[in-house]
Design a protein around this motif. Structure first.
Motif, PDB file in Angstrom:
ATOM      1  N   GLU A 108     -19.331 -12.425  -9.737  1.00 29.40           N
ATOM      2  CA  GLU A 108     -20.568 -11.669  -9.526  1.00 29.40           C
ATOM      3  C   GLU A 108     -20.341 -10.177  -9.717  1.00 29.40           C
ATOM      4  O   GLU A 108     -21.192  -9.472 -10.271  1.00 29.40           O
ATOM      5  CB  GLU A 108     -21.110 -11.955  -8.122  1.00 29.40           C
ATOM      6  N   LEU A 109     -19.187  -9.701  -9.299  1.00 31.89           N
ATOM      7  CA  LEU A 109     -18.881  -8.274  -9.436  1.00 31.89           C
ATOM      8  C   LEU A 109     -18.641  -7.889 -10.890  1.00 31.89           C
ATOM      9  O   LEU A 109     -19.138  -6.870 -11.365  1.00 31.89           O
ATOM     10  CB  LEU A 109     -17.661  -7.927  -8.582  1.00 31.89           C
ATOM     11  N   SER A 110     -17.861  -8.678 -11.613  1.00 31.31           N
ATOM     12  CA  SER A 110     -17.578  -8.338 -13.013  1.00 31.31           C
ATOM     13  C   SER A 110     -18.831  -8.482 -13.874  1.00 31.31           C
ATOM     14  O   SER A 110     -19.103  -7.649 -14.753  1.00 31.31           O
ATOM     15  CB  SER A 110     -16.435  -9.201 -13.563  1.00 31.31           C
ATOM     16  N   ARG A 111     -19.606  -9.518 -13.633  1.00 29.03           N
ATOM     17  CA  ARG A 111     -20.828  -9.719 -14.415  1.00 29.03           C
ATOM     18  C   ARG A 111     -21.823  -8.587 -14.188  1.00 29.03           C
ATOM     19  O   ARG A 111     -22.477  -8.121 -15.129  1.00 29.03           O
ATOM     20  CB  ARG A 111     -21.465 -11.055 -14.040  1.00 29.03           C
ATOM     21  N   SER A 112     -21.938  -8.144 -12.932  1.00 31.28           N
ATOM     22  CA  SER A 112     -22.933  -7.112 -12.599  1.00 31.28           C
ATOM     23  C   SER A 112     -22.638  -5.782 -13.283  1.00 31.28           C
ATOM     24  O   SER A 112     -23.538  -4.960 -13.446  1.00 31.28           O
ATOM     25  CB  SER A 112     -22.996  -6.917 -11.082  1.00 31.28           C
ATOM     26  N   GLN A 113     -21.373  -5.562 -13.694  1.00 31.55           N
ATOM     27  CA  GLN A 113     -21.022  -4.306 -14.351  1.00 31.55           C
ATOM     28  C   GLN A 113     -20.717  -4.502 -15.833  1.00 31.55           C
ATOM     29  O   GLN A 113     -20.136  -3.633 -16.475  1.00 31.55           O
ATOM     30  CB  GLN A 113     -19.823  -3.664 -13.640  1.00 31.55           C
ATOM     31  N   ASN A 114     -21.130  -5.686 -16.357  1.00 34.39           N
ATOM     32  CA  ASN A 114     -20.938  -5.981 -17.779  1.00 34.39           C
ATOM     33  C   ASN A 114     -19.472  -5.854 -18.190  1.00 34.39           C
ATOM     34  O   ASN A 114     -19.146  -5.353 -19.264  1.00 34.39           O
ATOM     35  CB  ASN A 114     -21.803  -5.062 -18.654  1.00 34.39           C
ATOM     36  N   LEU A 115     -18.581  -6.318 -17.323  1.00 32.51           N
ATOM     37  CA  LEU A 115     -17.157  -6.345 -17.605  1.00 32.51           C
ATOM     38  C   LEU A 115     -16.709  -7.785 -17.816  1.00 32.51           C
ATOM     39  O   LEU A 115     -17.409  -8.725 -17.416  1.00 32.51           O
ATOM     40  CB  LEU A 115     -16.374  -5.695 -16.463  1.00 32.51           C
ATOM     41  N   VAL A 116     -15.557  -7.960 -18.413  1.00 32.72           N
ATOM     42  CA  VAL A 116     -15.070  -9.294 -18.763  1.00 32.72           C
ATOM     43  C   VAL A 116     -13.888  -9.654 -17.866  1.00 32.72           C
ATOM     44  O   VAL A 116     -12.840  -9.005 -17.922  1.00 32.72           O
ATOM     45  CB  VAL A 116     -14.651  -9.353 -20.241  1.00 32.72           C
ATOM     46  N   ALA A 117     -14.058 -10.696 -17.065  1.00 29.73           N
ATOM     47  CA  ALA A 117     -13.027 -11.089 -16.101  1.00 29.73           C
ATOM     48  C   ALA A 117     -12.357 -12.395 -16.508  1.00 29.73           C
ATOM     49  O   ALA A 117     -13.021 -13.336 -16.944  1.00 29.73           O
ATOM     50  CB  ALA A 117     -13.633 -11.241 -14.714  1.00 29.73           C
ATOM     51  N   SER A 118     -11.048 -12.433 -16.343  1.00 32.01           N
ATOM     52  CA  SER A 118     -10.266 -13.653 -16.548  1.00 32.01           C
ATOM     53  C   SER A 118      -9.294 -13.767 -15.380  1.00 32.01           C
ATOM     54  O   SER A 118      -8.546 -12.833 -15.101  1.00 32.01           O
ATOM     55  CB  SER A 118      -9.485 -13.598 -17.868  1.00 32.01           C
ATOM     56  N   GLY A 119      -9.313 -14.906 -14.691  1.00 30.50           N
ATOM     57  CA  GLY A 119      -8.476 -15.010 -13.499  1.00 30.50           C
ATOM     58  C   GLY A 119      -8.018 -16.425 -13.225  1.00 30.50           C
ATOM     59  O   GLY A 119      -8.425 -17.385 -13.899  1.00 30.50           O
ATOM     60  N   LEU A 169      -6.001 -11.631 -11.477  1.00 27.80           N
ATOM     61  CA  LEU A 169      -7.224 -11.293 -12.189  1.00 27.80           C
ATOM     62  C   LEU A 169      -6.994 -10.127 -13.140  1.00 27.80           C
ATOM     63  O   LEU A 169      -6.370  -9.129 -12.776  1.00 27.80           O
ATOM     64  CB  LEU A 169      -8.320 -10.904 -11.181  1.00 27.80           C
ATOM     65  N   THR A 170      -7.495 -10.279 -14.364  1.00 29.25           N
ATOM     66  CA  THR A 170      -7.543  -9.181 -15.324  1.00 29.25           C
ATOM     67  C   THR A 170      -9.001  -8.906 -15.658  1.00 29.25           C
ATOM     68  O   THR A 170      -9.743  -9.840 -16.001  1.00 29.25           O
ATOM     69  CB  THR A 170      -6.776  -9.529 -16.610  1.00 29.25           C
ATOM     70  N   VAL A 171      -9.420  -7.657 -15.546  1.00 28.06           N
ATOM     71  CA  VAL A 171     -10.788  -7.257 -15.886  1.00 28.06           C
ATOM     72  C   VAL A 171     -10.722  -6.278 -17.052  1.00 28.06           C
ATOM     73  O   VAL A 171      -9.986  -5.282 -16.985  1.00 28.06           O
ATOM     74  CB  VAL A 171     -11.497  -6.603 -14.682  1.00 28.06           C
ATOM     75  N   ARG A 172     -11.481  -6.555 -18.098  1.00 23.72           N
ATOM     76  CA  ARG A 172     -11.493  -5.680 -19.268  1.00 23.72           C
ATOM     77  C   ARG A 172     -12.913  -5.218 -19.594  1.00 23.72           C
ATOM     78  O   ARG A 172     -13.887  -5.907 -19.278  1.00 23.72           O
ATOM     79  CB  ARG A 172     -10.893  -6.386 -20.491  1.00 23.72           C
ATOM     80  N   THR A 173     -13.000  -4.065 -20.222  1.00 28.21           N
ATOM     81  CA  THR A 173     -14.278  -3.587 -20.719  1.00 28.21           C
ATOM     82  C   THR A 173     -14.675  -4.418 -21.935  1.00 28.21           C
ATOM     83  O   THR A 173     -13.803  -5.027 -22.586  1.00 28.21           O
ATOM     84  CB  THR A 173     -14.186  -2.099 -21.104  1.00 28.21           C
ATOM     85  N   PRO A 174     -15.975  -4.493 -22.260  1.00 24.73           N
ATOM     86  CA  PRO A 174     -16.415  -5.345 -23.382  1.00 24.73           C
ATOM     87  C   PRO A 174     -15.734  -5.026 -24.705  1.00 24.73           C
ATOM     88  O   PRO A 174     -15.517  -5.928 -25.526  1.00 24.73           O
ATOM     89  CB  PRO A 174     -17.923  -5.062 -23.457  1.00 24.73           C
TER      90      PRO A 174
END
Length: 445
Positions: free
Chosen positions: A135-146, A176-181
């Motif tokens: 929910e956090l990554s989606r809300s900021q238009n970021l790409v999460a892989s975990g 978890l890795t979070v990346r910008t689009p």
């Protein structure tokens, strides 16, 4: 049969298997585990998996001839069959010149590594924990892989001289890795606990998001020697090379960073900053571990490096007998003492330096100095006049953790961290190091 046996169930099963033995000595080891996991990528769950495993290993010996056989199918016929197979292999084997007989009964410390909360984790609770992250990554238009995995298991051993040991445990790891689009910004976080109640996936995700957004627009710095602040996730992959290299035989034979010319070792010598104390303690509240080693030797709280001085090395029973000393088993956990500094205080006290989130792809260059090489990634930042000024492009480093711990400036409070190289959990403080060697730039994000 459940893969997770109680102490009494494990004891009864091991006694049954031992009853088939006709060898001079016999040792039976038993393990069982249940794992559940949830993997996600591109903000979507990709895999929900589970694993149930149980193994039984029989080690039979006739004199110094040893045979080992294992099964993962349990039943009366299988039990007798695996014992006979180990005995057949023992009779065919050459004599082992380093053979050590099995131990008699031992006294062990208590067990603190099992938590019902973790054992009760199921697909629904894993999904709920991951949803908080997504929910956090989606809300900021970021790409999460975990990846989230919890494990419940036990190990037990018994031998023909009356030794019996049993240890139940639980563990949960989250990474978890979070990346910008556009893939130009990346942040990473990892957490590990025995008690799943301590896992805060939302809090961890916020850290990875901040690093991902903050690492956009990285600028290149010239390679060279820099003051660095290593977060525990970065420091642990260097330090575990020290932890795994405390073997006395390697030191005696000149193959270790603990070796000296002429067949001597550095036992009793100061080799690091006096603030460095590394110890093991199976009863630690934050990092509980098995109170017995693989061969049944009792574990206890033990200093390995105390105020920079080498206090102990691992002595196998064979090598201890050869050297006329007491055996010292390989520890089941490792802890490095820290200081009181916060990460913010470390940054404020840095005139020029680099903050490192993660190190990966670690390789040994020279085992006798523990010189390592590897890369930074997922959030590397330039510090100037006590503030994070901007992200920097990643580096390849060439550094020895032994030299690094001689260049220590500040230690923070230890945190339980998961090594990205081994998946093992440790208690490691963040640390500020001077003259850390970056040898070249890296294209990694």
């Amino acid at each position: 049969m459940s893969s997770i046996l109680s102490e009494s169930e494990a004891k009864a099963l091991l006694q049954k298997v031992l009853s088939y033995s006709k060898a001079d000595e016999c040792e039976v080891s038993l393990m069982g585990e249940q794992r559940g996991n949830l993997r996600y990528a591109r903000n979507e769950v990709s895999t929900s998996g589970s694993l149930v495993n149980q193994n039984l290993t029989v080690r039979s010996s006739f004199g110094k001839k040893v045979g080992v056989a294992a099964i993962d199918e349990f039943g009366e016929e299988s039990f007798e069959k695996v014992v006979r197979r180990s005995e057949e292999l023992a009779r065919l084997a050459p004599e082992n010149p380093e053979f050590m007989g099995v131990l008699g009964p031992q006294q062990y410390l208590g067990s603190k590594g099992f938590f019902e909360s973790t054992a009760a984790a199921d697909p629904a609770s894993r999904a709920d924990a991951v949803l908080k992250s997504l929910e956090l990554s989606r809300s900021q238009n970021l790409v999460a892989s975990g990846f989230l995995e919890n494990q419940t298991g036990f190990s037990a051993t018994m031998n023909s001289k009356g030794l019996f040991a049993y240890y139940p445990s639980t563990n949960v790891n989250f990474s978890l890795t979070v990346r910008t689009p556009d893939g130009m910004g990346s942040g990473y976080v990892a957490r590990g606990y025995s008690d799943i109640k301590k896992l805060d996936t939302a809090g961890a995700t916020k850290i990875a998001i901040a690093k991902s957004l903050g690492s956009v627009g990285a600028k290149a710095l010239e390679p060279g020697k820099y003051t660095v602040i290593l977060e525990p996730t970065a420091a642990v992959v260097l330090l575990e090379n020290i932890f795994s290299s405390m073997d006395a035989r390697s030191a005696d034979e000149g193959r270790s960073f603990l070796s000296k010319p002429g067949g001597k070792t550095k036992l009793g010598e100061k080799i690091m900053d006096e603030r460095v104390t590394i110890y093991s303690d199976p009863m630690d509240d934050e990092l509980p571990a098995s109170p017995w080693s693989g061969d049944g030797q009792p574990q206890e709280k033990r200093s390995w490096i105390e105020k920079g001085v080498v206090k102990n090395m691992v002595y196998s029973r064979y090598w201890a007998e050869k050297k006329g000393v007491k055996p010292v088993p390989f520890p089941t956990n490792m802890i490095m003492q820290g200081g009181d500094a916060t990460m913010e205080e470390m940054i404020r006290s840095t005139k020029q330096g680099i903050l490192v989130t993660k190190l990966w792809y670690i390789r040994r260059v020279d085992p006798q100095t523990l010189l390592l090489t590897g890369l930074t990634r997922d959030g590397t930042f330039y510090i100037e006049n006590g503030k994070i000024k901007h992200p920097v492009k990643n580096f390849r480093f060439n550094e020895s953790p032994v030299i690094m711990l001689n260049n220590l400036e500040t230690l923070g409070k230890p945190e339980r961290v998961v090594s990205t190289e081994s998946d093992r959990n440790y208690l490691i403080p963040p640390m500020k190091i001077r003259e850390f060697t970056f040898s070249s730039l890296s294209d990694a994000v």
